[in-house]
Design an enzyme around this catalytic site. Structure first.
Site, PDB file in Angstrom:
ATOM      1  CB  SER A  81      -0.868  -0.058   1.295  1.00  0.00           C
ATOM      2  OG  SER A  81      -0.102  -0.179   2.489  1.00  0.00           O
ATOM      3  CG  ASN A  93       1.909  -6.906 -14.811  1.00  0.00           C
ATOM      4  OD1 ASN A  93       2.450  -6.308 -13.862  1.00  0.00           O
ATOM      5  ND2 ASN A  93       2.036  -8.356 -14.904  1.00  0.00           N
ATOM      6  CG  ASP A  99       1.644 -21.247 -13.880  1.00  0.00           C
ATOM      7  OD1 ASP A  99       2.720 -21.721 -13.653  1.00  0.00           O
ATOM      8  OD2 ASP A  99       1.178 -21.083 -14.913  1.00  0.00           O
ATOM      9  CE1 TYR A 102       9.440 -17.636 -14.867  1.00  0.00           C
ATOM     10  CE2 TYR A 102       9.311 -16.883 -12.512  1.00  0.00           C
ATOM     11  CZ  TYR A 102       9.743 -16.917 -13.720  1.00  0.00           C
ATOM     12  OH  TYR A 102      10.789 -15.914 -13.996  1.00  0.00           O
TER      13      TYR A 102
END
Length: 161
Positions: A81, A93, A99, A102
């Protein structure tokens, strides 16, 4: 008529404790080791290098770790934050998803950052966080002529009077 006397007491059953999931981790930099946060389920990640960025620069900042997640899980990475306030960077992005495939020794996690001002991020600074989530269950899409629900009013409609 229902009376207090006619209601059967409900027995409380303690939920089964969840199985602790192991995450295998390899460090590629001399940074403080990762540990879960005591009062939350997000885990902080740190910059593994000193980075200087100018306004408009894009850089994948190394987080200095490779991990093998449990089967059926993915990691979701988001900025902390305070990341924008402290360094003026955003995650390019919006959200990172890693997942369980990787998981090689050189599959080093990174934070794709875009700078809105001149900034210096020091090695070891906590710039983002992650949590692991189960994959979504199998789904199928059923084509219909109508969804049969009222329209809500478009994006942002809950904030209009």
């Amino acid at each position: 008529m229902i009376t207090i006397e006619s209601i059967e007491p409900i027995e409380y059953v303690e939920p089964e404790p969840e199985e602790i999931k192991d995450i295998r981790i390899m460090y590629h930099a001399d940074i403080p080791h990762i540990k879960p946060i005591a009062n939350g389920d997000w885990v902080d990640l740190r910059a593994a290098e000193r980075v200087c960025m100018e306004r408009g620069d894009f850089r994948e900042i190394s987080l200095g770790v490779s991990m093998q997640l449990p089967d059926g899980y993915e990691a979701q990475i988001r900025p902390r934050s305070s990341t924008y306030k402290t360094w003026g960077i955003t995650m390019a992005n919006s959200v990172g998803v890693i997942d369980e495939s990787y998981c090689g020794d050189n599959d080093i996690w990174t934070f794709p950052a875009k700078a809105d001002r001149l900034t210096i991020i020091e090695k070891g600074d906590r710039i983002c966080q992650f949590r692991i989530m189960k994959h979504q269950p199998p789904v199928r899409f059923v084509e219909v002529e109508s969804l049969g629900n009222p329209d809500r009013g478009g994006l942002g409609s809950t904030g209009r009077s």
